[in-house]
Design an enzyme around this catalytic site. Structure first.
Site, PDB file in Angstrom:
ATOM      1  CG  ASP A   1      -1.924  -1.148   1.165  1.00 49.64           C
ATOM      2  OD1 ASP A   1      -2.161  -1.570  -0.003  1.00 49.64           O
ATOM      3  OD2 ASP A   1      -2.399  -1.474   2.243  1.00 49.64           O
TER       4      ASP A   1
HETATM    5  N1  URA Z   1      -1.204  -5.993   3.873  1.00 45.49           N
HETATM    6  C1  URA Z   1      -1.983  -4.763   3.787  1.00 45.49           C
HETATM    7  O1  URA Z   1      -2.929  -4.463   4.471  1.00 45.49           O
HETATM    8  N2  URA Z   1      -1.100  -3.867   3.051  1.00 45.49           N
HETATM    9  C2  URA Z   1       0.019  -3.875   2.606  1.00 45.49           C
HETATM   10  O2  URA Z   1       0.540  -3.077   1.881  1.00 45.49           O
HETATM   11  C3  URA Z   1       0.545  -5.407   2.684  1.00 45.49           C
HETATM   12  C4  URA Z   1      -0.304  -6.291   3.245  1.00 45.49           C
END
Ligand code: URA
Length: 237
Positions: free
Chosen positions: A101
């Site tokens: 993310d």
């Molecule tokens: N899980 C999440 O919620 N975000 C990420 O970036 C990676 C794994």
């Protein structure tokens, strides 16, 4: 200059024997011209199409990036935000293996090898991903157990996970923990902790398979070493 059948075989499309059959059958074009001659020599810059598929002759490259927060894991962004491609050399057309993310930091692999990406991200394989999380509130043992057994997020039940190294911060009422999962659903870690009412405040991936951040600094990248690549592939074979 190399022989056409050798280049086709080296690209991984098929064996040299089958490449020869395809050439003779008129199924291969070079720069738009059908080539039926087996001895034809071609350059890597030539556009070779086999049975309608364009052959990728670019040398394969594999990077590990310590992704900082504030970068998106795709090749471009309509909102004009910075992307992880801004942090690696642009001479080859690489893209991220899975995604982190915008506000997640940590280990992110990038490559131009589509087969490798499929291997690493396929749900059939179980490449471990390890995250260090900061959570709102105190994560209780029974909540941790629920997550580790598999928990419902949206319409999906997650696979088994491991949670270790739980540390409470009494002053700001948060928990630090390590979670290891073998899947990669969208926002998976955040949704897993949301399901027990402990929103993730910070998230960092500290390991992907055998690849850790070792001594890397945020924003830095390096090439994967051949033995690392071999071991990563070995995890799924
Ligand atoms: N899980 C999440 O919620 N975000 C990420 O970036 C990676 C794994």
């Amino acid at each position: 200059m190399e022989r056409l059948q050798k280049i086709i075989a080296h690209s991984g499309y098929t064996s040299r024997r089958k490449a020869e059959d395809l050439i003779v059958a008129g199924k291969v074009t070079v720069n738009g011209v059908v080539m039926k001659e087996l001895g034809t020599k071609v350059k890597r810059s030539d556009v070779i199409i086999v049975e309608g598929n364009i052959l990728s002759l670019e040398e394969k490259v594999y990077y590990v990036l310590y992704k900082p927060e504030g970068y998106i894991s795709s090749t471009d962004d309509e909102k004009g935000r910075k992307t992880v491609l801004d942090l690696v050399p642009r001479d080859k057309r690489v893209y991220p293996v899975g995604r982190l993310d915008y506000d997640t930091s940590g280990v992110l692999l990038l490559t131009n090898d589509g087969d490798f990406t499929n291997l690493m991200t396929s749900p059939k394989h179980h490449v471990e991903k390890e995250y260090r999380v900061k959570l709102k509130g105190f994560l209780r043992k029974e909540e941790s157990t629920r997550i580790c057994r598999g928990i419902r997020i949206e319409n999906y039940k997650t696979k088994k996970a491991r949670i270790t190294d739980v540390v409470y911060n009494k002053e700001n009422e948060t928990t630090l923990a390590t979670i290891i999962i073998t899947e990669g659903k969208y926002h998976q870690v955040k949704l897993m902790f949301d399901a027990v009412n402990h929103p993730v405040l910070r998230l960092k991936r500290v390991r992907f398979g055998i690849i850790t951040l070792d001594n890397m600094k945020t924003g830095e990248h390096r090439l994967l070493k051949p033995y690392e690549l071999k071991q990563l592939k070995g995890l799924v074979e």
